[in-house]
Write a protein that holds these residues in place. Structure first.
Motif, PDB file in Angstrom:
ATOM      1  N   SER A 195      29.919 -11.762  22.668  1.00 29.02           N
ATOM      2  CA  SER A 195      30.461 -12.241  21.385  1.00 29.02           C
ATOM      3  C   SER A 195      31.842 -11.673  21.100  1.00 29.02           C
ATOM      4  CB  SER A 195      29.539 -11.934  20.195  1.00 29.02           C
ATOM      5  OG  SER A 195      29.792 -10.650  19.677  1.00 29.02           O
ATOM      6  N   CYS A 196      32.443 -12.169  20.018  1.00 32.66           N
ATOM      7  CA  CYS A 196      33.781 -11.707  19.656  1.00 32.66           C
ATOM      8  C   CYS A 196      33.763 -10.273  19.135  1.00 32.66           C
ATOM      9  CB  CYS A 196      34.416 -12.659  18.639  1.00 32.66           C
ATOM     10  SG  CYS A 196      33.463 -12.891  17.141  1.00 32.66           S
ATOM     11  N   THR A 197      32.576  -9.747  18.849  1.00 33.57           N
ATOM     12  CA  THR A 197      32.483  -8.373  18.345  1.00 33.57           C
ATOM     13  C   THR A 197      32.461  -7.359  19.480  1.00 33.57           C
ATOM     14  OG1 THR A 197      31.038  -9.269  16.654  1.00 33.57           O
ATOM     15  CG2 THR A 197      31.118  -6.892  16.818  1.00 33.57           C
ATOM     16  N   THR A 220      31.902 -17.430  26.392  1.00 29.01           N
ATOM     17  CA  THR A 220      31.690 -18.442  25.349  1.00 29.01           C
ATOM     18  C   THR A 220      31.001 -17.815  24.143  1.00 29.01           C
ATOM     19  OG1 THR A 220      30.618 -20.587  24.952  1.00 29.01           O
ATOM     20  CG2 THR A 220      29.429 -19.083  26.356  1.00 29.01           C
ATOM     21  N   CYS A 221      31.053 -18.514  23.012  1.00 31.23           N
ATOM     22  CA  CYS A 221      30.278 -18.090  21.840  1.00 31.23           C
ATOM     23  C   CYS A 221      28.800 -18.362  22.092  1.00 31.23           C
ATOM     24  CB  CYS A 221      30.685 -18.885  20.608  1.00 31.23           C
ATOM     25  SG  CYS A 221      32.364 -18.597  20.081  1.00 31.23           S
ATOM     26  N   GLY A 222      28.513 -19.571  22.573  1.00 33.22           N
ATOM     27  CA  GLY A 222      27.174 -19.968  23.000  1.00 33.22           C
ATOM     28  C   GLY A 222      26.017 -19.452  22.169  1.00 33.22           C
ATOM     29  N   ALA A 223      25.333 -18.452  22.735  1.00 33.94           N
ATOM     30  CA  ALA A 223      24.080 -17.972  22.135  1.00 33.94           C
ATOM     31  C   ALA A 223      24.253 -17.501  20.689  1.00 33.94           C
ATOM     32  CB  ALA A 223      23.535 -16.829  22.978  1.00 33.94           C
ATOM     33  N   CYS A 224      25.445 -17.102  20.310  1.00 28.35           N
ATOM     34  CA  CYS A 224      25.688 -16.599  18.954  1.00 28.35           C
ATOM     35  C   CYS A 224      25.361 -17.664  17.905  1.00 28.35           C
ATOM     36  CB  CYS A 224      27.149 -16.163  18.853  1.00 28.35           C
ATOM     37  SG  CYS A 224      27.584 -15.399  17.308  1.00 28.35           S
ATOM     38  N   ILE A 225      25.474 -18.929  18.297  1.00 30.48           N
ATOM     39  CA  ILE A 225      25.144 -20.011  17.368  1.00 30.48           C
ATOM     40  C   ILE A 225      24.061 -20.923  17.973  1.00 30.48           C
ATOM     41  CG2 ILE A 225      27.094 -20.177  15.781  1.00 30.48           C
ATOM     42  CD1 ILE A 225      28.439 -22.045  17.850  1.00 30.48           C
TER      43      ILE A 225
HETATM   44 FE1  SF4 Z   1      32.303 -14.882  17.140  1.00 29.21          FE
HETATM   45 FE2  SF4 Z   1      29.863 -15.841  17.305  1.00 29.21          FE
HETATM   46 FE3  SF4 Z   1      31.609 -17.016  15.661  1.00 29.21          FE
HETATM   47 FE4  SF4 Z   1      31.891 -17.201  18.298  1.00 29.21          FE
HETATM   48  S1  SF4 Z   1      30.219 -18.050  17.054  1.00 29.21           S
HETATM   49  S2  SF4 Z   1      33.508 -16.745  16.848  1.00 29.21           S
HETATM   50  S3  SF4 Z   1      31.142 -15.226  19.013  1.00 29.21           S
HETATM   51  S4  SF4 Z   1      30.781 -14.927  15.522  1.00 29.21           S
END
Ligand code: SF4
Ligand code: MIC
Length: 661
Positions: free
Chosen positions: A296-298, A356-361
């Motif tokens: 993820s972006c974190t 990818t963001c993928g699993a985060c959403i």
């Molecule tokens: Fe970050 Fe998740 Fe939003 Fe993607 S979906 S930008 S990984 S918080």
């Protein structure tokens, strides 16, 4: 009196207003970013505004959320985005190249600049001194066209850091600690500015983990000063020329100060299903874990994945647990692969996803029913993972790796004691980041290299609906009554089945609030107008303007809530839905289905600055609701939203492009 760092950057970019807390200010935007799931509307609106060329220093279009392209609609969206970037003059980052915040940080983020992005985690590069703010897509379109971005001047809060993180405590724990203390509403109307001797102990990737999670506090932004660490990171990434030394004046005055002694922190974890349900890991130790994901972006940077890789060296993932690594950028993947860490992790039983963001959403790696998933992400809202009754915990990569090894939640300090030879991984930065950054990156197409010069719209890409002027009478039923902290994931979920309609508003709107009440969309369509009723912090979470646009398309006229999240509130204005604040007792008394009528001549009252509105319920009782809005917001609202407002201005001979008042 000296200035805070935030004030200094705002002052440098101020085009309207004064830096007085609560006053509306207009600022110039240097950089914008957008991504695939909000970007299609950004460009459709850019086109609808009659704009023809990006005016900011830099605009970047990333394809990061739905990169697996399960459906041609996603692929068509990506092709459209590439064509829009080419036609209008933006950088384009191909699907699979990484998450917008990570790739932007690596390639473009620069101290002292302003960045506006149509994603709520845009504040991430605050970790290297950029003042970065998330907004709805229409605000990004306008900023990209050269218009100012307007916000209420936030309170600047000093987060004063002392000490150094002890072994096994991480930057993620700094952010989780703040979330536990302040809650998901604690940062609304605030910018968190990090100061104090503890700052220098944190590297840029650690700082960006903290600024990224500032979004979960509801904050407008979070920012660190720059120093040798920033310079070092920028030079490792080949962008030392972007370094400038910036920080607050010594006598800067803050609205509030929060003291954090880093040396007191320990491994923390956010329990299902809110990022602020934070406890020490120890409190939930022993819970069986079926899945862990690092990414993820974190926490998807090279520096986030490396500690987990080190912990797994020579060990294996427990047989009852699956472990996935989803790097935040292709650069992180490439570096791990070149250094042999990917092979090491594979040998330990880890599976790799593309960046990818993928699993985060909920796109891929949806947890099994009634199971526990530990993720290094930033949000664990109920159902966001793709299954309604999920149990998602948020933690650091170290805690996720410890759980993968043990098959259950465990404080890594206890695991280290049990094993005897499990060392706390040292935080380590890449000595040399991958070659080929910026314009040389093979997955980034610069405006000079554009492959398309015309927009390419597939059959699923529609127009942006417009709303009429507000009119004098607004009435209709309370179509839905909701509780506190309703997220934009409730209003328009981001899971794959729904996400593919982000460019097709009539279809997307069928899913509006379906996670709260599956009959909602039909009921709204059948009713001639109507309202949403909600508790505190309505619309928290994402920046997706679809959460305002789809209710607007269904005929919803306004929202009565105890309070609103910042970006969603702005989106309601942008799409002409009146956001009225009500008190708790009135909220309790309204029932779903009640007839609601705003008694005043609404359009006139909105335009003329009226703050209190009389709202009649079932012709039986009345309440007073408040409209907290600037003059600019009032005209936008009364005109039926920002697009209609801008078109109206253009028709009357005004300047359409910057489009603001
Ligand atoms: Fe970050 Fe998740 Fe939003 Fe993607 S979906 S930008 S990984 S918080
Ligand atoms: C999110 O984390 O919720 C998202 C998906 O990145 C959103 C953007 C979107 O809905 O497309 C966000 O944070 O703004």
């Amino acid at each position: 009196m000296g200035q805070t760092l935030t004030e200094k950057i705002l002052d440098d970019h101020l085009v309207e207003g004064e830096l007085e807390t609560g006053e509306e200010i207009g600022i110039e935007i240097d950089q914008v970013l957008t991504q695939d799931t909000t970007g299609t509307l950004v460009w459709l609106q850019f086109e609808a505004l009659g704009l023809d060329e990006v005016q900011t220093e830099l605009a970047a279009q990333y394809c990061d959320h739905q990169t697996y392209q399960f459906d041609f609609k996603n692929t068509d969206d990506h092709r459209f985005l590439r064509s829009a970037a080419g036609k209008f003059g933006a950088y384009y980052s191909r699907p699979g190249n990484g998450i917008c915040h990570n790739v932007h940080k690596e390639n473009f983020a620069a101290p002292g600049k302003t960045l506006l992005g149509s994603d709520s985690h845009t504040p991430t590069p605050g970790g290297l001194g950029e003042l970065a703010i998330g907004s709805g897509g229409l605000d990004v379109s306008v900023a990209m066209g050269g218009g100012a971005y307007y916000i209420e001047m936030p309170e600047v809060v000093n987060v004063h850091l002392e000490g150094e993180l002890p072994e096994w405590a991480t930057a993620k724990d700094v952010a989780l600690h703040l979330l536990g203390e302040l809650t998901v509403k604690g940062g609304v109307g605030k910018i968190f500015e990090y100061t104090g001797p503890g700052v220098e102990s944190l590297t840029v990737p650690e700082r960006t983990t903290i600024t990224n999670l500032g979004t979960e506090l509801g904050a407008t932004s979070s920012i660190f000063p720059t120093d040798e660490r920033t310079k070092d990171w920028l030079s490792r990434i080949g962008r030392e020329d972007d370094y400038v030394e910036i920080g607050p004046d010594e006598d800067a005055e803050y609205a509030d100060t929060i003291e954090v002694d880093l040396s007191d922190l320990e491994p923390l974890i956010a329990c299902p299903s809110m990022p602020d349900k934070v406890v020490p890991v120890d409190e939930v130790a022993g819970t069986d874990v079926e899945q862990t994901i690092i990414g993820s972006c974190t926490n998807g940077a090279y520096e986030d994945i490396l500690p987990a890789a080190k912990m797994l060296e020579g060990r294996t993932v427990d047989k009852k647990t699956e472990m996935i690594v989803a790097p935040g950028s292709k650069q992180a993947s490439e570096m791990l692969a070149r250094e042999g860490w990917t092979a090491e992790m594979m040998a330990a039983g880890v599976n790799f996803s593309e960046a990818t963001c993928g699993a985060c959403i909920g796109i891929g790696h949806v947890p099994g029913s009634n199971s526990v998933s530990l993720r290094t992400f930033n949000r664990n809202f109920e159902g966001r993972s793709g299954i309604e009754d999920d149990n998602v915990y948020l933690c650091s990569p170290e805690v996720a790796a410890a759980a993968a090894i043990a098959g259950e939640i465990v404080d890594p300090r206890d695991l280290a004691e049990e094993f005897g030879d499990l060392e706390a991984p040292e935080f380590e930065m890449g000595t040399k980041y991958s070659d080929g950054m910026g314009q040389e990156d093979p997955d980034i197409i610069s405006p000079d290299e554009a492959v398309d010069d015309e927009l390419i719209k597939g059959p699923n890409i529609g127009d942006v609906p417009l709303k009429d002027e507000m009119g004098a009478d607004i009435d209709g039923p309370a179509l839905l009554k909701m509780e506190d902290n309703i997220t934009t994931d409730h209003i328009i979920p981001a899971t794959q089945d729904i996400l593919m309609y982000r460019s097709n508003i009539p279809k997307l709107s069928e899913f509006t609030l379906s996670r709260v009440d599956e009959d909602f969309a039909q009921r709204a369509l059948d009713s001639d107008g109507g309202f949403l009723v909600a508790g505190e912090n309505y619309g928290q979470g994402s920046s997706r303007e679809h959460a305002a646009l789809c209710p607007m398309y269904l005929g919803v006229e306004g929202v009565l809530a105890q309070s609103f999240a910042r970006i969603h509130r702005a989106n309601l204005f942008n799409f002409g839905l009146i956001p009225l604040e009500i008190d708790e007792a009135d909220y309790e008394n309204i029932e779903q289905g009640d007839d609601i009528e705003i008694v005043d001549d609404v359009e006139d009252a909105v335009r003329s600055g009226q703050e209190e509105f009389t709202v009649r319920i079932n012709d039986e009782w009345e309440l007073t609701a408040e409209l907290d809005a600037s003059e600019r917001e009032r005209q936008i609202l009364a005109d039926g939203g920002k697009l209609s407002h801008t078109k109206k201005q253009a028709d009357s001979g005004g300047d359409a492009a910057p489009a603001d008042d």
